[in-house]
Design an enzyme around this catalytic site. Structure first.
Site, mmCIF file in Angstrom:
data_model
loop_
_atom_site.group_PDB
_atom_site.id
_atom_site.type_symbol
_atom_site.label_atom_id
_atom_site.label_comp_id
_atom_site.label_asym_id
_atom_site.label_seq_id
_atom_site.Cartn_x
_atom_site.Cartn_y
_atom_site.Cartn_z
ATOM 1 N N LYS A 4 0.849 -1.190 0.000
ATOM 2 C CA LYS A 4 0.000 0.000 0.000
ATOM 3 C C LYS A 4 0.876 1.229 0.000
ATOM 4 O O LYS A 4 1.966 1.229 0.587
ATOM 5 C CB LYS A 4 -0.897 0.022 1.247
ATOM 6 C CG LYS A 4 -2.161 0.845 1.071
ATOM 7 C CD LYS A 4 -3.182 0.079 0.245
ATOM 8 C CE LYS A 4 -4.527 0.789 0.226
ATOM 9 N NZ LYS A 4 -5.530 -0.018 -0.494
ATOM 10 N N GLY A 35 -20.262 6.399 3.636
ATOM 11 C CA GLY A 35 -19.232 6.679 2.641
ATOM 12 C C GLY A 35 -19.779 6.400 1.258
ATOM 13 O O GLY A 35 -19.540 5.343 0.686
ATOM 14 N N VAL A 68 -17.106 2.890 -4.022
ATOM 15 C CA VAL A 68 -17.494 1.567 -3.524
ATOM 16 C C VAL A 68 -18.930 1.582 -3.009
ATOM 17 O O VAL A 68 -19.754 0.728 -3.362
ATOM 18 C CB VAL A 68 -16.534 1.091 -2.423
ATOM 19 C CG1 VAL A 68 -17.024 -0.220 -1.811
ATOM 20 C CG2 VAL A 68 -15.120 0.932 -2.971
ATOM 21 N N GLY A 69 -19.254 2.559 -2.169
ATOM 22 C CA GLY A 69 -20.582 2.616 -1.571
ATOM 23 C C GLY A 69 -21.689 2.777 -2.586
ATOM 24 O O GLY A 69 -22.758 2.149 -2.481
#
Length: 370
Positions: A77, A177, A181-182
């Site tokens: 990451k 959020g 993605v949400g």
């Protein structure tokens, strides 16, 4: 002072690299956790308050996610300190400089994450030739645009709903959020008959027990507006999203949004972790003791990195949805079967599944995690 080996254990991290260029206020960190299986794939996250500890935890989550999904990749990451909403020219300069600083790290492949997108990956590709989640014009499979992560969350929820004791059709969904993605998780779940009743972003919470039009809300967000600009429903403060009653609660934003201080406010039957590390270990234990099923991040939200790996290996865009559904469903089913048999926390079972794969790969290596 933080010791360089604070995070070290049997599985990594292999390297922690700090990036600094004072002339352009560039500050970043790369954690390459474990590359026994193959070169690490992990997103570039941009936010003002990222830190080394968060970066390591996210890198470890990627190690587990990639191993559990059976991908030929390890975990890593990178984080970049800065406001992702800064002027585009400044953002491009920082991201290109970050890529150049890491041009020799051949065992790390950039992907999009919070605060970065396919355009950012295009900049990185131009600088060093090593990124996934690229724009379609560069031959990429834009995972945020097609909703690969949300598609995986949808399938994890569909598998888990009967175990959590409810029918998915008519189930109430709340998303914390409402970003890439949400939004897609809500969109795909609405296709099963589930109903979005709550959504939150950085400006507040929208609640409508009669149901929210997911498409209309996505259109608002694409115009740069907030969920609280939706014409119907109640407008609440940002943290009120935790208390909205529902069957499915999806954290899809920052780490540790559910923790020891607020876990008792959560009123749901199933938590499907769309973000990485959004629930602390203590909070997961509390939810388990309360009978709330909590699907770990690296099981539920693996769709994005599966999509990235397919792109990296020349996979066709049309394969993404089938492959993501197959892998996420299989892992969720295996994990829940063992949870029923062994009575342990879902995360503990999921970690066992991932580490079993990882240890076999490490056993083939001369130097274990490399």
């Amino acid at each position: 002072m933080l010791d360089a080996f604070t995070y070290a254990d049997t599985y990594g991290p292999a390297r922690i690299i700090y990036i600094y260029e004072p002339r352009i206020a560039l500050k970043g960190v790369l954690v390459i956790d474990n590359v026994a299986v193959g070169p690490a794939i992990g997103g570039l996250r941009m936010a003002p308050d990222v830190n080394v500890g968060e970066c390591f935890r996210l890198a470890r989550a990627m190690t587990l996610k990639n191993a559990a999904a059976g991908l030929a990749h390890g975990g890593g990451k990178s984080v970049l300190y800065g406001d992702p909403k800064m002027p585009a020219r400044d953002k491009e300069c920082l991201i290109r400089a970050m890529a150049c600083a890491l041009r020799d790290c051949q065992d790390y492949i950039f992907g999009p994450d919070m605060g970065t997108d396919e355009t950012c990956m295009g900049w990185i590709r131009d600088e060093i030739g090593r990124a996934v989640g690229l724009p379609e014009s560069l031959g990429g499979i834009p995972l945020d645009k097609i909703g690969a992560t949300g598609w995986g969350v949808r399938h994890a929820v569909e598998v888990a709903a009967p175990v959590a004791g409810f029918e998915l059709s008519g189930a109430r969904v709340v998303v914390q959020g409402f970003g890439a993605v949400g939004q897609h998780a809500a969109r795909f779940l609405s296709g099963t008959g589930a109903v979005l009743v709550g959504a939150a972003d950085s400006r507040g919470t929208l609640y409508d027990p009669q149901g929210i039009d997911v498409g209309a809300l996505m259109d608002l967000k694409n115009l740069g507006k907030s969920v609280v600009d939706y014409p119907k429903g109640q407008k609440l403060d940002r943290d009120a999203v935790i208390e909205l009653e529902c069957e499915v609660w999806i954290p899809a934003a920052r780490p540790d949004v559910i923790n020891e201080a607020n876990v008792d406010r959560l009123r749901t039957r199933l938590v499907a972790q769309g973000a990485n590390i959004p629930v602390t270990a203590a909070a997961e234990k509390t939810l388990h003791e309360r009978g709330v099923l909590c699907l770990p991040d690296f099981i539920a939200n693996a769709g994005g990195v599966i999509c990235g790996a397919l792109e990296y290996h020349g996979g066709w865009k049309g394969l993404v949805f089938d492959v993501v559904a197959e892998k996420v469903r299989a892992n969720t089913e295996q994990m829940l079967r063992r949870v029923r048999q062994e009575g342990r926390l879902p995360r503990d079972i999921a970690v066992d599944m991932a580490l079993s794969v990882l240890r076999k790969a490490m056993a083939t290596r001369r130097w274990s995690i490399y």
